[in-house]
Design an enzyme around this catalytic site. Structure first.
Site, PDB file in Angstrom:
ATOM      1  N   THR A 283      -6.633  18.489  -2.247  1.00 44.09           N
ATOM      2  CA  THR A 283      -6.073  17.566  -3.246  1.00 44.09           C
ATOM      3  C   THR A 283      -7.061  17.411  -4.393  1.00 44.09           C
ATOM      4  OG1 THR A 283      -4.837  16.404  -1.532  1.00 44.09           O
ATOM      5  CG2 THR A 283      -5.206  15.210  -3.589  1.00 44.09           C
TER       6      THR A 283
ATOM      7  N   SER B  84      -3.463  13.923   6.482  1.00 38.72           N
ATOM      8  CA  SER B  84      -4.464  13.486   5.502  1.00 38.72           C
ATOM      9  C   SER B  84      -5.857  13.432   6.137  1.00 38.72           C
ATOM     10  CB  SER B  84      -4.090  12.095   4.992  1.00 38.72           C
ATOM     11  OG  SER B  84      -5.168  11.505   4.328  1.00 38.72           O
TER      12      SER B  84
ATOM     13  N   LYS C  21      -3.180  20.867  -4.267  1.00 38.16           N
ATOM     14  CA  LYS C  21      -2.211  19.771  -4.457  1.00 38.16           C
ATOM     15  C   LYS C  21      -2.674  18.846  -5.585  1.00 38.16           C
ATOM     16  CE  LYS C  21      -0.119  15.907  -1.841  1.00 38.16           C
ATOM     17  NZ  LYS C  21      -0.796  14.685  -2.267  1.00 38.16           N
TER      18      LYS C  21
ATOM     19  N   TYR D 266       0.848  -1.204   0.000  1.00 41.32           N
ATOM     20  CA  TYR D 266       0.000   0.000   0.000  1.00 41.32           C
ATOM     21  C   TYR D 266       0.883   1.253   0.000  1.00 41.32           C
ATOM     22  CZ  TYR D 266      -2.667   3.843   2.023  1.00 41.32           C
ATOM     23  OH  TYR D 266      -3.196   5.084   2.275  1.00 41.32           O
TER      24      TYR D 266
ATOM     25  N   SER E 231       2.281  17.693  -8.131  1.00 41.47           N
ATOM     26  CA  SER E 231       2.222  16.347  -7.557  1.00 41.47           C
ATOM     27  C   SER E 231       1.431  15.438  -8.469  1.00 41.47           C
ATOM     28  CB  SER E 231       1.533  16.419  -6.183  1.00 41.47           C
ATOM     29  OG  SER E 231       1.334  15.127  -5.643  1.00 41.47           O
TER      30      SER E 231
ATOM     31  N   GLY F  11       8.913  11.160  -5.589  1.00 39.52           N
ATOM     32  CA  GLY F  11      10.210  10.558  -5.901  1.00 39.52           C
ATOM     33  C   GLY F  11      11.393  11.091  -5.123  1.00 39.52           C
TER      34      GLY F  11
ATOM     35  N   TYR G 299     -10.090  15.985   1.563  1.00 33.03           N
ATOM     36  CA  TYR G 299     -10.911  15.293   0.569  1.00 33.03           C
ATOM     37  C   TYR G 299     -12.344  15.584   0.984  1.00 33.03           C
ATOM     38  CZ  TYR G 299      -7.119  12.097  -1.012  1.00 33.03           C
ATOM     39  OH  TYR G 299      -5.990  11.543  -1.541  1.00 33.03           O
TER      40      TYR G 299
ATOM     41  N   HIS H  96       0.521  12.563  -6.966  1.00 27.04           N
ATOM     42  CA  HIS H  96       0.031  11.712  -5.878  1.00 27.04           C
ATOM     43  C   HIS H  96       0.978  10.512  -5.665  1.00 27.04           C
ATOM     44  CE1 HIS H  96      -3.903  11.456  -3.583  1.00 27.04           C
ATOM     45  NE2 HIS H  96      -3.268  10.391  -3.146  1.00 27.04           N
TER      46      HIS H  96
ATOM     47  N   ARG I 163       0.249   7.345  -7.829  1.00 21.70           N
ATOM     48  CA  ARG I 163      -0.769   6.391  -7.364  1.00 21.70           C
ATOM     49  C   ARG I 163      -2.107   6.590  -8.050  1.00 21.70           C
ATOM     50  NH1 ARG I 163       1.017   4.567  -2.447  1.00 21.70           N
ATOM     51  NH2 ARG I 163      -0.980   4.396  -1.389  1.00 21.70           N
TER      52      ARG I 163
HETATM   53  C1  LIG Z   1       0.674   5.415   1.290  1.00 19.22           C
HETATM   54  C2  LIG Z   1       0.342   6.764   0.731  1.00 19.22           C
HETATM   55  C3  LIG Z   1      -0.856   7.379   1.073  1.00 19.22           C
HETATM   56  C4  LIG Z   1      -1.153   8.657   0.575  1.00 19.22           C
HETATM   57  N1  LIG Z   1      -2.296   9.282   0.977  1.00 19.22           N
HETATM   58  C5  LIG Z   1      -2.562  10.531   0.555  1.00 19.22           C
HETATM   59  C6  LIG Z   1      -3.700  11.233   1.023  1.00 19.22           C
HETATM   60  O1  LIG Z   1      -4.459  10.735   1.847  1.00 19.22           O
HETATM   61  N2  LIG Z   1      -3.921  12.472   0.538  1.00 19.22           N
HETATM   62  C7  LIG Z   1      -3.090  13.074  -0.374  1.00 19.22           C
HETATM   63  O2  LIG Z   1      -3.325  14.207  -0.788  1.00 19.22           O
HETATM   64  N3  LIG Z   1      -1.991  12.439  -0.821  1.00 19.22           N
HETATM   65  C8  LIG Z   1      -1.706  11.187  -0.383  1.00 19.22           C
HETATM   66  N4  LIG Z   1      -0.586  10.547  -0.815  1.00 19.22           N
HETATM   67  C9  LIG Z   1       0.336  11.248  -1.731  1.00 19.22           C
HETATM   68  C10 LIG Z   1       1.410  12.018  -0.953  1.00 19.22           C
HETATM   69  O3  LIG Z   1       0.850  13.101  -0.275  1.00 19.22           O
HETATM   70  C11 LIG Z   1       2.503  12.540  -1.889  1.00 19.22           C
HETATM   71  O4  LIG Z   1       1.909  13.268  -2.934  1.00 19.22           O
HETATM   72  C12 LIG Z   1       3.381  11.429  -2.461  1.00 19.22           C
HETATM   73  O5  LIG Z   1       3.600  10.436  -1.508  1.00 19.22           O
HETATM   74  C13 LIG Z   1       4.723  11.993  -2.923  1.00 19.22           C
HETATM   75  O6  LIG Z   1       5.498  11.002  -3.530  1.00 19.22           O
HETATM   76  P1  LIG Z   1       6.627  10.159  -2.750  1.00 19.22           P
HETATM   77  O7  LIG Z   1       5.900   9.140  -1.953  1.00 19.22           O
HETATM   78  O8  LIG Z   1       7.422   9.573  -3.852  1.00 19.22           O
HETATM   79  O9  LIG Z   1       7.390  11.116  -1.870  1.00 19.22           O
HETATM   80  C14 LIG Z   1      -0.264   9.291  -0.320  1.00 19.22           C
HETATM   81  C15 LIG Z   1       0.945   8.663  -0.644  1.00 19.22           C
HETATM   82  C16 LIG Z   1       1.262   7.431  -0.128  1.00 19.22           C
HETATM   83  C17 LIG Z   1       2.579   6.791  -0.481  1.00 19.22           C
END
Ligand SMILES: Cc1cc2nc3c(=O)[nH]c(=O)nc-3n(C[C@H](O)[C@H](O)[C@H](O)COP(=O)(O)O)c2cc1C
Length: 392
Positions: A161, A112, A259, A30, A281, A316, A135, A283, A286
């Protein structure tokens, strides 16, 4: 729990390896996984290696000034902790633990909406500023209630976001039966071995009450924290659009950060909507696969906003050199997600502290090797970008 000190842990990949060892497969994947074929996931990190440094040698920099401000808030370094949903699955009271470490390091924690801990408790856990990520899951009224609580608790900015109209397809989650496990349907039984294979995590998690609910999403219709199991459907039902920015701005009454911006057009729109900052971003790769890496998207966004708003970026970042490259390309600061999430999964607060320490010491060393006195001195003259970037 394994030691997160050197020589066991020298870089973020070492924390990732330890997290993989402590966490059940479904939880590790995850954090670690991306959408679809994970093309953008690989590109987000790879792109940093295509940008090269142009150091100024024979320059003594005994003391580097790492600090900067973001929305006028002083931070000890241009590295913030990104919102990472369900951090409480990685470690007991995960969001509070991570927020505490951000505060101790003199930087900002972004909580979050999909937190397993109450936002009031998270704010209390940190000595530094905290931002709340929004959200609209659970509906507008639930979002209004969360905004009011975040304001009362002292969160200093709201991060909206905009890249999640539907949850991305994380193929690893499908294979691991994550949905069945969260919904506790009969299909979960074939996937339970993952938890039994990680007894340390299992004991920690069983000892930490309050899992399986989102305590900051409380729809007035039910008056109950939103259940984990319903989240994918709920995201789709509550897409945030530009039309929502008006009421969100009014309800919040403070600085708003948008974001999930990847293009100059969306960046300009965010500025028009009164955003105090945008976060370039995807995300963490994802959501929509094969979108641009964020470092590659950054110059277009910086050019589009023309200094009218601050530009942050994430995606990254695994080394201090990555931070420096993003700043050289016009980011005010970066957010890190997985870098600290691996730390949390590997070793709780000590792991998050180690992740921050690694990035900070890397970044300091990079500045010294560049012959650059501080964050505010970094600019394009310290890097070279691939020729293909220049022709546009
Ligand atoms: C496990 C996980 C959960 C995340 N959950 C959220 C979230 O709830 N809300 C959100 O805006 N971004 C979420 N993100 C995105 C992060 O805020 C961020 O944009 C991202 O992790 C940056 O990339 P990096 O993991 O390579 O540093 C999530 C990322 C990960 C890895």
């Amino acid at each position: 729990m394994a030691s997160v000190a050197p020589p066991n842990v020298v870089n973020i990949s070492d924390l990732r390896r330890l997290a993989e060892r402590r966490l059940p497969r479904a939880v590790f994947d995850y954090i670690d996984g991306g959408a679809d074929g994970e093309v953008t996931l690989a590109e987000n990190t790879r792109v940093f290696d295509t940008v090269t440094f142009r150091p100024r040698c024979a320059v003594a920099i005994p003391q580097c000034e790492l600090g900067t401000t973001v929305l006028g808030m002083p931070v000890s370094m241009p590295i913030l902790l990104a919102p990472v949903g369900s951090s409480r699955m990685f470690y007991p009271r995960g969001e509070e633990v991570a927020a505490q470490q951000a505060g101790l390091a003199g930087t900002i924690y972004i909580l979050s909406t999909l937190s397993g801990c109450r936002l009031e408790d998270v704010k209390r856990a940190t000595s530094g500023p905290a931002w709340y990520q929004l959200y609209l899951v659970g509906g507008r009224d639930a979002a209004r209630a969360a905004i009011a609580r975040a304001k009362a608790a002292g969160f200093s900015a709201l991060v909206v976001t905009i890249d999640t109209p539907v949850a991305g397809l994380r193929e690893r989650d499908v294979r691991n039966g994550t949905k069945e496990l969260l919904a506790r349907t009969p299909g979960m039984f074939q996937h339970l071995w993952q938890f039994l294979a990680r007894p340390g995590w299992l004991l920690d998690t069983l000892g930490d009450g309050g899992l399986m609910k989102f305590p900051n999403v409380v729809p007035p219709e039910t008056g109950q924290p939103f259940p984990y199991a319903d989240i994918t459907v709920a995201l789709e039902q509550t897409t945030v659009t530009w039309d929502d920015m008006g009421w969100i701005r009014e309800a919040w009454g403070g600085p708003i950060i948008i974001k999930g911006v990847l293009t100059g057009d969306d960046a300009r729109r965010a500025v028009d909507e009164g955003a105090s900052a945008v976060v370039v971003s995807n995300h963490g790769a994802r959501q929509l696969d094969t979108v641009s890496s964020t470092l590659r998207a950054l110059p277009e966004v910086v050019a589009a906003v023309q200094g009218r708003t601050e530009v942050l970026m994430d995606g990254g970042v695994r080394r201090g050199g990555d931070v420096a490259k993003a700043i050289c390309l016009g980011a005010r600061a970066v957010l890190v997600g997985r870098a600290y999430a691996y730390g949390l999964g590997a070793g709780g607060g000590a792991g998050v502290a180690r992740a921050i320490e690694i990035l900070k010491s890397d970044y300091t060393r990079t500045l010294k090797l560049l012959g650059c006195p501080g964050t505010s001195d970094l600019d394009r003259s310290y890097i070279d970008v691939p020729t293909s970037w220049k022709s546009q």
